[in-house]
Scaffold this active site. Structure first.
Site, PDB file in Angstrom:
ATOM      1  N   GLU A 258       4.640   6.928   5.518  1.00 55.42           N
ATOM      2  CA  GLU A 258       3.330   6.963   6.172  1.00 55.42           C
ATOM      3  C   GLU A 258       3.195   5.671   6.954  1.00 55.42           C
ATOM      4  OE1 GLU A 258      -0.910   5.854   6.121  1.00 55.42           O
ATOM      5  OE2 GLU A 258      -0.584   6.697   4.124  1.00 55.42           O
ATOM      6  N   CYS A 292      -4.493   2.020   8.113  1.00 49.07           N
ATOM      7  CA  CYS A 292      -3.699   2.815   9.058  1.00 49.07           C
ATOM      8  C   CYS A 292      -4.506   3.959   9.656  1.00 49.07           C
ATOM      9  CB  CYS A 292      -2.449   3.345   8.367  1.00 49.07           C
ATOM     10  SG  CYS A 292      -2.796   4.173   6.794  1.00 49.07           S
TER      11      CYS A 292
END
Length: 484
Positions: A258, A292
């Site tokens: 990720e 993120c």
């Protein structure tokens, strides 16, 4: 379980290898970004500690893979209890090392504990199958078995959430793990692993080490290429993810990643503007924008732009910039410099500031910078494509769905997004066309929970954490045939 030594500069954070605290000859300073002061030192891994951790995990795998779902579940429930009883201690580690506010540390711990409850109930869902074959005289069983030793690499920005998921799902599926923690928060990572040990996790099932930044290439390569490491997961920047992916590819090992994001939030003309303003402010500036999934672009319909801008400014003032409040803390002064350069480049090319001041009064430390909203962003500006990973968001004016989709998808990233509209059909239409791993209708781009698969598209990574999908990432099939 407590780390030996006392708090302060004289304390050195140990590793956790084979159930024991291990301190190394080499160590490095850990500095609080909120104060600029050294909070303690940390052990620094060499090839010797890497091999010790790998050997411990490989040995423990022989017995851990044979444990029952009930045994693993009971351990996880005890770990959750430990996290609750040590909440104040664990939160302090995180606040000291990352400079985050109390609320973000508490949210991390609450979410990490929720992972434990959720995964504990899912373990028994791992099952094989008994498929038909081409011959009536041949039977087959498809088993699902763990890989072996897993390397988990987790970052500093949400260390209890991201550290927990990086090791919990592999361990739940019967693997053992080595957590390569961030050098920015080694005691936080140690604290996470220590609650597992206190919960009864057998020695060697979970091991933890960190290294000083200069040793990152050598230690990371050593771990990835070690024959005992069978699969890797990494959460972090896309730049580093490419390096991890290349190393793993050369070693022919699977990876779950990720990575970074450039999330857009689309505010349509029929949106609840009060809700949209609050959610966009939270999505952009929660944890100083160091997530993120943070909102980096707000695409607002031309008809409601003036009203939305007023409400957005009000929401930012109310949530993040109240009277007497300190500026948000970033992890390093270099992160602040990056933000300033991105915004300065945009302003020099014709952009404007709707909110904030690039050259405001000097803050308490060089790691602080206040929220900024930039308008008039064009494709030739660095801020258009670069993930800022800080408290800045760009606002665009749109008129059509096609225009909104073009801007939302005009990025190498594809982690998450948001759409604000009272027309569910329109929201789902956007969701079908936005190239991201998640689309959140009428809520912010930052959203991660144990019940939902989590991961990205494009340069935001591949594979999925969380839920049953995340558990199945850590088993592989083995086909067994037999004659009747």
């Amino acid at each position: 379980m407590t780390a030996n030594g006392s708090d302060g500069e004289g304390f050195t954070v140990p590793f956790l290898i084979n159930g024991q605290n291990v301190q190394t000859k080499d160590s490095f300073d850990v500095t609080s970004p909120a104060t600029g002061k050294v909070v303690h030192r940390s052990s620094s891994a060499t090839e010797a500690e890497v091999q010790e951790a790998v050997d411990a995990a490989a040995q423990a795998f022989k017995t851990w893979k044979k444990t029952t779902p009930q045994q693993r579940r009971n351990i996880f429930l005890k770990v959750a209890d430990n996290m609750e009883s040590r909440k104040a201690e664990l939160a302090k580690y995180m606040m000291d090392e990352t400079g985050c506010p109390q609320q973000w540390a508490d949210f991390n711990l609450m979410t990490a504990k929720d992972f434990l409850y959720d995964v504990g109930g899912r373990i028994s869902s791992i099952e094989g199958s008994y498929p038909a074959t081409n011959s009536p005289e041949t039977g087959a069983i498809v088993l699902r078995e763990p890989f072996g030793v897993v390397l988990a690499i987790a970052p500093w920005n949400a260390p209890y959430i991201l550290g927990m998921r990086s090791v919990l799902y592999p361990i739940a599926a019967g693997n053992t793990a080595i957590l390569k923690g961030s050098e920015a928060c080694p005691r936080t990572m140690w604290g996470l692993c220590s609650v597992f040990q206190e919960g009864g996790l057998p020695a060697g099932v979970l091991n933890m080490l960190v290294h000083e930044p200069a040793n990152a290439p050598a230690i990371t390569r050593s771990l990835i290429t070690n024959p005992e490491i069978k699969k890797i997961n990494f959460t972090g920047s896309t730049a580093v993810g490419r390096i991890i992916g290349r190393l793993a590819g050369e070693a022919l090992k699977p990876v779950l990643q990720e990575l970074g994001g450039k999330a857009s939030a689309i505010v349509w003309e029929d949106a609840d503007l009060d809700n949209a303003a609050v959610q966009c402010a939270l999505g952009a500036f929660l944890n100083s924008g160091q997530i993120c999934m943070s909102t980096e672009r707000i695409l607002v319909h031309k008809k409601v732009r003036p009203e939305f801008e007023k409400k957005l400014v009000g929401a930012i003032d109310h949530i993040f910039n109240g009277e007497g409040s300190d500026a948000p803390v970033l992890i390093t002064a270099a992160a602040v410099d990056k933000i300033k350069k991105l915004v300065d480049d945009a302003l020099s090319k014709g952009a404007n500031l709707l909110y904030g001041n690039l050259n405001g009064p000097e803050e308490k430390t060089k790691t602080r910078i206040r929220p900024m909203v930039v308008t008039g962003i064009k494709e030739n500006m660095d801020l258009y494509q670069t993930e800022s990973f800080g408290p800045t968001v760009s606002l665009f004016e749109i008129e059509t769905e096609e225009e909104a989709l073009r801007i939302a998808n005009d990025t190498e990233y594809g982690l998450t997004s948001a759409v604000f509209t009272e027309d569910l059909r329109r929201g789902l239409r956007f969701a079908n066309e936005i190239e991201t791993g998640a689309v959140h209708i009428n809520s912010m781009t930052v959203h991660d929970e144990s019940m939902l698969p989590h991961g990205g598209a494009k340069a935001s990574g591949y594979g999925r954490f969380n839920a049953s999908t995340g558990l199945n990432e850590w088993v592989r099939t083995k086909t067994v045939t037999f004659k009747f």
